[in-house]
Design an enzyme around this catalytic site. Structure first.
Site, short mmCIF file in Angstrom:
data_model
loop_
_atom_site.label_atom_id
_atom_site.label_comp_id
_atom_site.label_asym_id
_atom_site.label_seq_id
_atom_site.Cartn_x
_atom_site.Cartn_y
_atom_site.Cartn_z
N LYS A 276 0.85 -1.19 0.00
CA LYS A 276 0.00 0.00 0.00
C LYS A 276 0.88 1.24 0.00
O LYS A 276 1.97 1.23 0.57
CB LYS A 276 -0.91 0.01 1.23
CG LYS A 276 -1.91 -1.12 1.18
CD LYS A 276 -3.00 -0.92 2.18
CE LYS A 276 -3.91 -2.12 2.18
NZ LYS A 276 -4.87 -2.08 3.25
N HIS B 238 1.10 7.99 7.05
CA HIS B 238 2.24 7.26 7.60
C HIS B 238 3.41 8.19 7.89
O HIS B 238 4.22 7.92 8.76
CB HIS B 238 2.69 6.16 6.64
CG HIS B 238 1.72 5.03 6.58
ND1 HIS B 238 1.09 4.66 5.42
CD2 HIS B 238 1.26 4.20 7.55
CE1 HIS B 238 0.28 3.66 5.68
NE2 HIS B 238 0.35 3.36 6.96
N HIS C 45 1.76 6.93 2.47
CA HIS C 45 1.14 8.24 2.26
C HIS C 45 1.41 9.19 3.43
O HIS C 45 2.12 8.83 4.37
CB HIS C 45 -0.36 8.09 1.98
CG HIS C 45 -1.08 7.36 3.07
ND1 HIS C 45 -1.30 7.91 4.30
CD2 HIS C 45 -1.62 6.12 3.10
CE1 HIS C 45 -1.96 7.05 5.06
NE2 HIS C 45 -2.15 5.95 4.36
N1 ARG Z 1 0.03 -1.07 10.00
C1 ARG Z 1 -0.85 -0.28 10.79
C2 ARG Z 1 -1.48 0.81 9.94
O1 ARG Z 1 -0.94 1.19 8.92
C3 ARG Z 1 -0.17 0.37 11.97
C4 ARG Z 1 0.44 -0.59 12.95
C5 ARG Z 1 0.68 0.04 14.29
N2 ARG Z 1 1.32 -0.81 15.22
C6 ARG Z 1 0.74 -1.83 15.88
N3 ARG Z 1 1.46 -2.54 16.71
N4 ARG Z 1 -0.53 -2.09 15.75
O2 ARG Z 1 -2.52 1.31 10.29
#
Ligand code: ARG
Length: 566
Positions: free
Chosen positions: A126, A132, A129
């Site tokens: 993905k 992030h 963006h």
């Molecule tokens: N990959 C997730 C997202 O883009 C964020 C992960 C955050 N960390 C975790 N341990 N849940 O929304």
């Protein structure tokens, strides 16, 4: 020298039964220098001493007769206002900065205790963006701030590299994918077929079943599924690394969601043993009704695990691996409930360290009102944003300083700095409406403004051709209003870093840097540096040097570089 503590101790010695620690909390820096350098609001003592605030202030004022560090003391409207001796103040502060150099502002509060920070954590296949970006720059700043204060930060990139979306992606790739296009266009192409999957699945729901089946295959270690997945991860990481290199961000661990595949079984057993897992229509979950939260879903009807399952395993793993003092998770506020549930589950498992885990939420980024959504392809690519910012900086340099030696490097430092600083300039919880105009604005309270001020100070130092000699320079000469104001700003740096850590709020540093830059620019305009005579010139150069040290340290804490020239 900690002036707040010093004033508190001096005052405590003059009063009976009042602790210096409590007083230190109350000491303020008056907003306006006319009201002194330090101020003690005496109404806070009123109840305990059974006296009117103004009477206390008057009494304390009398007890300050021969203190060489203090110029004068006043009792005004219940406040005890202290005017420090400007020369002594200048000497103590500037000397401290010059002596500490690139460690100025640092201190050992953490004693090397570990603080894993989960940040950036983008999803494989993905687009990276601007949402992030926020997690990345806030996390990177906190990482640096905690390290500077004696903790051992651990940067963890909890990659979103597992989950049902990979089943969808495999189906999409098998239907419409093209190896060459993926090799060439990377995430964009993966994104394109992923969006197409959702469009088509609206008409053909059987695609969803196929996707589920492929994810189950993947979880069971099917070779074809695994090979494709591995490849999607590699393609994505290559692009993420490009961003991280531009931003100067490094991770200590890339243990993403898939890392917990072989660790979830034990956690599920533990949940069962502790009688926390209940069955509900074929699924397994932890009920949280008692705490007014929906249940944390651990195993789906089809046997698949979830985000929660992996996060529970990750929490336990991190405690074992790092024996952390605190464990931070930096994501948008939309995930607040998820983390509340996670921390509650860990607490219910009987781990008292659950309270050492913190979610650090930040506001959403929207695009002129529309929510960013990978599914709809409605995103601002970070790479495009950074490239545009660098190009724009390059043009400005070409126009204003065409003879600059390392134009490309400076354009990167300043262009990227502008974007990062813009992101960190508001309280993190505030929602941001992204606008290209704001992001690429270099005027006003921006990163380039701070960087430019630092370059200007460096240029004065270069032009002088003199070395600052801490031992002989007469810092006591620095008593002009603009000098004292700048010195005061240098002094509060240390406190601001601690506040930024306590509030988990990097914007405290970025706002501080703007204040410091403004104070320097005022000094620069009001007090001639290179045209001043001998000793005064040396003292002003020393103050200039102390400013560059502090600006550079502060910029580095929020992940910005400080070019010497621009
Ligand atoms: N990959 C997730 C997202 O883009 C964020 C992960 C955050 N960390 C975790 N341990 N849940 O929304």
């Amino acid at each position: 020298m900690n002036y707040k503590l010093w004033l508190a101790e001096q005052t405590a010695a003059k009063l009976e039964g009042v602790s210096a620690e409590a007083l230190a909390e109350w000491v303020e820096y008056p907003p306006n220098p006319e009201m002194g350098d330090l101020s003690l609001p005496c109404f806070k003592l009123s109840k305990q001493l059974r006296k009117a605030p103004q009477a206390i202030a008057e009494e304390l004022k009398g007890a300050w007769a021969d203190e060489p560090t203090v110029e004068r003391v006043e009792a005004v409207a219940g406040y005890l206002n202290i005017y420090l001796n400007k020369s002594a103040y200048a000497r103590s502060v500037v000397q401290a900065v010059l002596t500490a150099g690139d460690r100025y502002g640092s201190q050992n509060l953490g004693g090397g205790r570990k603080v894993p920070m989960d940040f950036s954590s983008p999803n494989i296949a993905k687009t990276f963006h601007i949402g992030h970006l926020r997690s990345t720059v806030i996390g990177n700043a906190l990482y640096r701030i905690f390290n500077f204060l004696g903790y051992e930060s651990v940067a963890v990139n909890h990659l979103g590299d597992w989950g049902t979306q990979f089943g969808k992606l495999i189906v999409a790739y098998k239907l419409w994918g093209d190896q060459e296009a993926v090799e060439r266009d990377g995430i964009d192409e993966l994104q394109r077929i992923y969006v197409k999957f959702h469009d088509e699945a609206d008409q053909k729901p059987e695609l969803e079943d196929e996707a589920r089946a492929w994810f189950v295959k993947l979880e069971q270690g099917d070779e074809e599924a695994h090979k494709l997945w591995r490849w999607f991860v590699e393609i994505s990481l290559k692009e993420f690394h490009k961003m991280y290199d531009l931003l100067g961000v490094k991770f200590d661990s890339y243990a993403g969601e898939s890392f917990y595949n072989d660790k979830m079984g034990a956690v599920l057993d533990e949940l069962k043993d502790k009688q926390l897992l209940v069955e509900d229509d074929g699924a397994l979950l932890v009920r949280l009704d008692e705490f007014n939260m929906p249940p944390a879903l651990m195993v789906k009807k089809d046997g698949g695990t979830l985000y929660h399952t992996r996060d529970t395993a990750a929490a336990i793993y991190r405690k074992k691996e790092y024996d952390f003092d605190r464990s931070l998770y930096i994501t948008d506020a939309g995930q607040s409930l998820h983390f509340q549930q996670l921390f509650k589950v860990v607490e219910l498992m009987g781990y008292d360290w659950a309270k050492q885990m913190n979610h650090v939420p930040f506001g959403k980024v929207s695009l002129e009102g529309a929510k960013l959504s990978t599914r709809k392809g409605n995103v601002v690519h970070l790479e495009e944003l950074l490239t545009k910012a660098i190009e724009k900086t390059r043009e400005i340099i070409e126009e204003k300083n065409p003879s600059l030696a390392n134009k490309d490097e400076v354009a990167r430092q300043v262009g990227v700095g502008a974007i990062v600083f813009n992101d960190l300039s508001n309280n993190r919880i505030k929602d941001i409406v992204f606008s290209w105009e704001d992001a690429l604005n270099f005027e006003g309270e921006t990163g380039p403004y701070v960087q430019y001020t630092n370059a200007r100070a460096n240029s004065v130092l270069r032009k002088s051709g003199e070395q600052v000699d801490v031992a002989s320079v007469k810092l006591e000469l620095l008593t002009a209003t603009a000098e004292t104001a700048l010195i005061r700003e240098l002094y509060v740096f240390k406190e601001r870093i601690v506040q930024a850590m306590e509030k988990l709020e990097p914007s405290i540093i970025s706002r501080y840097l703007v204040d410091l830059a403004q104070s320097f620019n005022r000094f620069y305009h009001e007090c001639p540096i290179l045209k001043a005579d001998g000793e005064l010139k040396a003292a002003r150069l020393a103050l200039t040097y102390a400013t560059t040290i502090t600006l550079k340290n502060g910029l580095s804490l929020i992940g910005l570089e400080a070019p010497q020239e621009m």
